[in-house]
Each structure stands twice: as C-alpha cells, then as structure tokens.
Motif scaffolding. Structure first.
Motif, mmCIF file in Angstrom:
data_model
loop_
_atom_site.group_PDB
_atom_site.id
_atom_site.type_symbol
_atom_site.label_atom_id
_atom_site.label_comp_id
_atom_site.label_asym_id
_atom_site.label_seq_id
_atom_site.Cartn_x
_atom_site.Cartn_y
_atom_site.Cartn_z
ATOM 1 N N GLY A 98 0.777 -1.231 0.000
ATOM 2 C CA GLY A 98 0.000 0.000 0.000
ATOM 3 C C GLY A 98 0.806 1.277 0.000
ATOM 4 N N ILE A 99 2.100 1.189 -0.307
ATOM 5 C CA ILE A 99 2.920 2.401 -0.378
ATOM 6 C C ILE A 99 2.577 3.130 -1.671
ATOM 7 N N ASP A 100 2.073 4.345 -1.542
ATOM 8 C CA ASP A 100 1.566 5.090 -2.702
ATOM 9 C C ASP A 100 2.398 6.343 -2.920
ATOM 10 N N LYS A 101 3.599 6.148 -3.442
ATOM 11 C CA LYS A 101 4.477 7.279 -3.707
ATOM 12 C C LYS A 101 5.504 6.867 -4.750
ATOM 13 N N THR A 102 6.185 7.849 -5.291
ATOM 14 C CA THR A 102 7.264 7.597 -6.240
ATOM 15 C C THR A 102 8.573 7.419 -5.475
ATOM 16 N N ILE A 103 9.305 6.362 -5.772
ATOM 17 C CA ILE A 103 10.575 6.079 -5.117
ATOM 18 C C ILE A 103 11.711 6.694 -5.934
ATOM 19 N N SER A 104 12.585 7.421 -5.274
ATOM 20 C CA SER A 104 13.751 8.006 -5.948
ATOM 21 C C SER A 104 14.866 6.973 -6.065
ATOM 22 N N LYS A 136 -6.360 0.201 -5.043
ATOM 23 C CA LYS A 136 -5.773 -0.428 -3.856
ATOM 24 C C LYS A 136 -4.322 -0.822 -4.117
ATOM 25 N N PHE A 137 -3.979 -0.970 -5.402
ATOM 26 C CA PHE A 137 -2.613 -1.305 -5.795
ATOM 27 C C PHE A 137 -1.940 -0.047 -6.315
ATOM 28 N N SER A 138 -0.751 0.281 -5.791
ATOM 29 C CA SER A 138 -0.087 1.531 -6.150
ATOM 30 C C SER A 138 0.751 1.373 -7.407
ATOM 31 N N SER A 139 0.348 2.082 -8.452
ATOM 32 C CA SER A 139 1.164 2.088 -9.665
ATOM 33 C C SER A 139 2.286 3.114 -9.580
ATOM 34 N N ARG A 140 2.171 4.094 -8.666
ATOM 35 C CA ARG A 140 3.228 5.124 -8.553
ATOM 36 C C ARG A 140 4.557 4.504 -8.139
ATOM 37 N N VAL A 141 4.499 3.527 -7.237
ATOM 38 C CA VAL A 141 5.732 2.886 -6.791
ATOM 39 C C VAL A 141 6.439 2.192 -7.955
ATOM 40 N N MET A 142 5.663 1.713 -8.937
ATOM 41 C CA MET A 142 6.245 0.996 -10.063
ATOM 42 C C MET A 142 6.771 1.936 -11.149
ATOM 43 N N ALA A 143 6.870 3.226 -10.833
ATOM 44 C CA ALA A 143 7.429 4.207 -11.770
ATOM 45 C C ALA A 143 8.446 5.068 -11.033
ATOM 46 N N PRO A 144 9.628 4.508 -10.729
ATOM 47 C CA PRO A 144 10.620 5.257 -9.944
ATOM 48 C C PRO A 144 11.113 6.509 -10.667
ATOM 49 N N LEU A 145 11.533 7.484 -9.883
ATOM 50 C CA LEU A 145 12.163 8.689 -10.409
ATOM 51 C C LEU A 145 13.670 8.490 -10.374
ATOM 52 N N VAL A 146 14.282 8.402 -11.550
ATOM 53 C CA VAL A 146 15.705 8.072 -11.660
ATOM 54 C C VAL A 146 16.519 9.321 -11.944
ATOM 55 N N THR A 147 17.617 9.491 -11.202
ATOM 56 C CA THR A 147 18.587 10.541 -11.515
ATOM 57 C C THR A 147 19.976 9.923 -11.559
ATOM 58 N N GLU A 148 20.729 10.299 -12.573
ATOM 59 C CA GLU A 148 22.094 9.808 -12.737
ATOM 60 C C GLU A 148 23.070 10.881 -12.285
ATOM 61 N N HIS A 149 24.146 10.453 -11.623
ATOM 62 C CA HIS A 149 25.066 11.396 -10.995
ATOM 63 C C HIS A 149 26.515 11.044 -11.305
ATOM 64 N N GLU A 150 27.338 12.070 -11.278
ATOM 65 C CA GLU A 150 28.783 11.919 -11.198
ATOM 66 C C GLU A 150 29.163 11.940 -9.718
ATOM 67 N N PRO A 151 30.376 11.469 -9.360
ATOM 68 C CA PRO A 151 30.777 11.501 -7.954
ATOM 69 C C PRO A 151 30.673 12.901 -7.356
ATOM 70 N N GLY A 152 30.251 12.941 -6.105
ATOM 71 C CA GLY A 152 30.003 14.185 -5.385
ATOM 72 C C GLY A 152 28.757 14.015 -4.532
ATOM 73 N N VAL A 153 28.295 15.099 -3.949
ATOM 74 C CA VAL A 153 27.089 15.046 -3.126
ATOM 75 C C VAL A 153 25.879 14.785 -4.022
ATOM 76 N N VAL A 154 25.108 13.735 -3.687
ATOM 77 C CA VAL A 154 23.944 13.378 -4.498
ATOM 78 C C VAL A 154 22.635 13.578 -3.747
ATOM 79 N N LEU A 155 22.706 13.796 -2.443
ATOM 80 C CA LEU A 155 21.486 14.045 -1.667
ATOM 81 C C LEU A 155 21.831 14.840 -0.416
ATOM 82 N N GLU A 156 21.101 15.909 -0.194
ATOM 83 C CA GLU A 156 21.151 16.672 1.055
ATOM 84 C C GLU A 156 19.721 16.945 1.479
ATOM 85 N N LYS A 157 19.305 16.343 2.583
ATOM 86 C CA LYS A 157 17.918 16.486 3.010
ATOM 87 C C LYS A 157 17.793 16.118 4.483
ATOM 88 N N ASP A 158 17.075 16.935 5.241
ATOM 89 C CA ASP A 158 16.777 16.660 6.645
ATOM 90 C C ASP A 158 18.030 16.368 7.462
#
Length: 305
Positions: A98-104, A136-158
């Motif tokens: 039941g997870i209804d969100k896009t996964i990064s 009742k079935f989450s299709s959002r989870v089955m459509a991940p948000l993909v980002t490609e990175h070079e070495p360095g900081v890739v996430l800053e949050k919380d």
C-alpha cells in the motif's frame, strides 16, 4: 574481534525518530547461488527512514523478514546484475503493502537504462493488478524517479548528506561507493572494488564501513583442483573474479590506516555458509592488521555504530 550473531529483525527493533544511522545487511552473497545469502543489498537506517544501497537477487525476502515496509530511496553502486536484479520485486512488495508514492533511484550513468528495462518487464503484470485491484494497488511505486550522478554530493535532506565516491572495479565503469553523514555519524558503503586510494578517501573515519570482501586463500583448493583437471576455463574464471574485489587482509590494513571504527563484511567471496567456523576462517589474519570490531555479515543482521 568476530561478531557473528543473529541480529533481531527490523520488525522487532522498530524505528526510532532519534536513532541516528545504522545498517541492516539484507544481501551478503555473490552471483553463485547460496540459499542462505541474497545478493548485494544494504539498508541504511536514518532515524525513521530507510535507504537501500543496491537491490540484489532475492533480497526482497530478508527485507520483508526485517519488517521494512517503506523505502525513502535507492542508490546503485554499479550495474552487475547481482546488484540490481531484485528491484522489481522490491517495488512490487511495496505496492502490495500500500505504499503510494514515487521512489527516488540514484546511481552513476546507466541507472535509467537499468530501471527502464526492469520496469518494462512488469507492464503486463501491472495491468493485471490494476485491473483486478484498482487503486488499492499503487502504480506510482512501479514508476521510480531516476537521476544519474557523477561523484560528489547526491542528496542533502533533513540533515543527511549522501556523497557518491569512485571506486576501483575495473573493467567495470562506472563503479562507486556511498558515504552517509548524519548527526556526526558516518556510514560508508564500498560497493565492489579492490582496495585503492579512491576507496580510502571515501571511507576515511567512517563509524561503520560496509565493505565487500574476498578471501583469496580460500580459493586455493578450487584452483588446484581445476588445474589438476586441466580445466583452464574454470581457472581463468576464478582468477578473473579475484582480480577486482577487496582482499581481506588488504581491506583490514586499509580500515586501520584510515580510522574506520567498525568493519562489516558483505558480498562474501567465496560465498561461505553462515556459521561461526566458516566466518572465522574467512577473516583469519584480519585482526592482526585491524584493531576495531569485524562483523562478518549474515542476511538480516543489524549493525550499529
């Protein structure tokens, strides 16, 4: 020091909003099938959030057994199949739960190609489940948000900073590791690599280093038998496999020289059974070079700073 315990499951220990960083080893094996070990997958826990580094074959089973029902994001180290092939089943499990969100999903160049190809294999399955279960079935989870990175900081949050750093897994390029920093704690994930200056720079001072490990001495009997049988193909396959992984004694010295506080071994090569005797043999000699605790990984094991 050898630590070969059966850690409590994720469901038993729960998540604490002020917990800091810790790790659950969800896949400690290699491509050679071992029913006791899924392939590469590590959960990094940050307070009440869960990040996955790699999604190997069958790691959905220890993930489910650990009670992990949501994932904040996924990071890939490289694109050998034992590091990504379990993505679809993890996303499907989240959808069923039941997870209804896009996964990064983050990784070096190649992440989009890999994720698109895996998700494409679920198109019929997704149409069936949506037709049968509706919203009742989450299709959002089955459509991940993909980002490609070079070495360095890739996430800053919380308050969390995740840095991608290059490692040495030639001829496989790109290949990277990750450094998670939060509330003064550091968890580093080596990915697949030999010991090299790039790895040292990425893991320096880590409270926990989750590192792949190869015991070269344990391949001696297999190599001798293959040579005796004239099986040059097998000899070359073993030797080529040994060329681009972190040998245990070199890894121990590197960890000591770079101030690593705890060493957790995963991607165990050869893929030994999860018992005290095999694990003691696997790390033989490491404690002579590294004075911190050495955790020989088993699927489902939790490692705290």
């Amino acid at each position: 020091m050898i630590s070969v315990f059966n850690a409590p499951s994720f469901g038993q220990v729960g998540l604490n909003a002020n917990e800091g960083l810790s790790v659950i080893l969800l896949g400690t094996g290699v491509p050679i099938p071992n029913p006791a070990r899924a392939t590469a997958c590590t959960a990094v826990l940050m307070d009440s959030k869960v990040f996955l580094v790699d999604t190997g074959r069958n790691c959905v089973v220890p993930l489910n057994q650990a009670g992990i029902r949501d994932v904040e994001g996924i990071f890939y180290t490289h694109y050998h199949s034992d590091h990504f092939i379990g993505l679809g089943e993890i996303l499907l499990d989240l959808s069923i739960n039941g997870i209804d969100k896009t996964i990064s999903v983050r990784g070096p160049v190649g992440a989009q190609e890999i994720v698109d190809a895996i998700i494409a294999t679920y198109r019929l399955d997704l149409s069936y489940r949506l037709s049968h279960h509706g919203d009742k079935f989450s299709s959002r989870v089955m459509a991940p948000l993909v980002t490609e990175h070079e070495p360095g900081v890739v996430l800053e949050k919380d308050g969390l900073t995740v840095t991608m750093f290059p490692v040495c897994h030639l001829p496989i390029e790109p290949a990277v590791g990750y450094r998670f920093e939060y509330k003064g704690e550091v968890v580093a994930i080596s990915g697949d690599t030999v010991v090299c200056p790039e790895l040292e720079a990425g893991v320096r001072g880590a409270d926990i280093l989750v590192a792949e490990a190869e015991n070269a001495q344990m391949f001696g009997p297999a190599l001798a038998m293959a040579r005796r049988d004239g099986n040059s193909r097998l000899v070359e396959m073993i030797e080529e496999g040994m060329e681009y992984h972190a040998e245990t004694l070199a890894l121990a010295k590197m960890a000591q020289d770079n101030g690593v506080k705890k060493l957790a071994l995963t991607h165990l090569f050869p893929s030994i059974p999860p018992n005290d005797a095999a694990e003691a043999r696997f790390i033989q000699g490491m404690s002579d070079l590294y004075k911190g605790p050495i955790v020989v990984g088993r699927d489902g094991m939790r490692v705290d700073p």
